[in-house]
Design an enzyme around this catalytic site. Structure first.
Site, PDB file in Angstrom:
ATOM      1  N   GLY A   1      41.202 121.362 -15.047  1.00 10.46           N
ATOM      2  CA  GLY A   1      40.289 121.109 -13.949  1.00 10.46           C
ATOM      3  C   GLY A   1      39.291 120.009 -14.209  1.00 10.46           C
TER       4      GLY A   1
ATOM      5  N   GLY B   1      48.931 117.782 -17.442  1.00  7.82           N
ATOM      6  CA  GLY B   1      48.103 117.678 -18.637  1.00  7.82           C
ATOM      7  C   GLY B   1      47.213 118.896 -18.771  1.00  7.82           C
TER       8      GLY B   1
ATOM      9  N   GLU C   1      46.628 122.530  -8.810  1.00 14.06           N
ATOM     10  CA  GLU C   1      47.396 122.571 -10.055  1.00 14.06           C
ATOM     11  C   GLU C   1      47.865 123.983 -10.365  1.00 14.06           C
ATOM     12  OE1 GLU C   1      45.505 118.839 -12.587  1.00 14.06           O
ATOM     13  OE2 GLU C   1      44.531 120.794 -12.678  1.00 14.06           O
TER      14      GLU C   1
END
Length: 262
Positions: free
Chosen positions: A103, A90, A111
């Site tokens: 974040g 996402g 990520e």
């Protein structure tokens, strides 16, 4: 089950449902973190259980790893995988060039490592995440605990000379104590309102001692899948320069995911 979802959750669900079409049998897949990514993990779990899909998932957080195992996805480390076919995650914001701020869930370091170790990064989002200029969402930066106040002061000093509209820096909290990432670090949230030159900003902020990584994902995302509450899906591919529209039909009596929680 989908008939009980709010419009925003429907948008997340259809984006996730469309994004997992990028995943094929035998792939090594980066599994993102956050509420939208959780829908994607659940959709992949359904494909594993119902369709016999065989994949290996590399999660970007401990909570994603827990969810992946719960839905039946084989979990391995990035070191075991070495390289990934695709990562699906996402985002907190994206602009017209598919640059991102990530974040919000506190997993930006893993990520970013996972996304850059992939042949392709696909982002799933609802239309509210689209912005003309990055910065409305506070930009997270991961910092080590040692010298935290000094690092924060250096960040605040650096912001004065940067092309941003705001310069407020706050330490992310978890109740009464600082939030701690999976790597044992803390998060500073930079309330910038607007980032005039994200590429330059990313390079400069990462030079500050104590800063591990920032939440700007520049030239990493290849495609964004945008979900709408009515089931419409839009796929923007930055490399092909294409925009495709699709529609995901809801099954009102579907009971997928009812035993799962975010």
């Amino acid at each position: 089950m989908t008939g009980e979802l709010s419009p925003i959750d429907k948008a997340k669900f259809v984006a996730a449902k469309r994004a997992v079409e990028y995943v094929e049998d035998g792939m090594r897949v980066g599994l993102g973190t956050g509420s939208t990514a959780a829908w994607m993990v659940r959709c992949l779990g359904e494909m594993v259980r119902e369709d016999g899909l065989k994949i290996k998932g590399v999660p970007t957080s401990t909570r994603t790893a827990d969810l992946a195992r719960q839905v039946g996805i084989e979990v391995i480390s990035l070191d075991e995988a070495k390289w990934l076919d695709v990562t699906i995650d996402g985002t907190d914001e994206y602009d017209g060039n598919l640059n991102l701020i990530k974040g919000g869930g506190g997993a930006l370091l893993q990520e970013k490592i996972v996304a850059t170790a992939s042949d392709m990064m696909v982002v799933i989002a609802d239309i509210s995440k689209r912005v003309e200029t990055l910065g409305a969402f506070p930009l997270p930066i991961e910092v080590i605990p040692f010298g935290l106040q000094t690092t924060q002061a250096l960040v605040e000093e650096t912001l004065v000379s940067m092309d941003v509209l705001g310069n407020n820096v706050t330490l992310r909290m978890n109740g009464d104590v600082p939030f701690v990432t999976d790597e044992g670090n803390h998060i500073l949230d930079l309330h910038l309102n607007r980032i005039g030159n994200p590429r330059q900003f990313s390079l400069v902020i990462n030079q500050i001692p104590g800063v591990v990584e920032n939440g700007l994902f520049i030239d990493i995302c290849d495609a964004v899948v945008i979900g709408y509450g009515d089931g419409k899906v839009e796929v923007r591919d930055i490399n092909a320069g294409t925009v495709q529209e699709d529609r995901i039909d809801f099954v009102e009596n579907e009971n997928l995911f009812t035993d799962l929680t975010d």
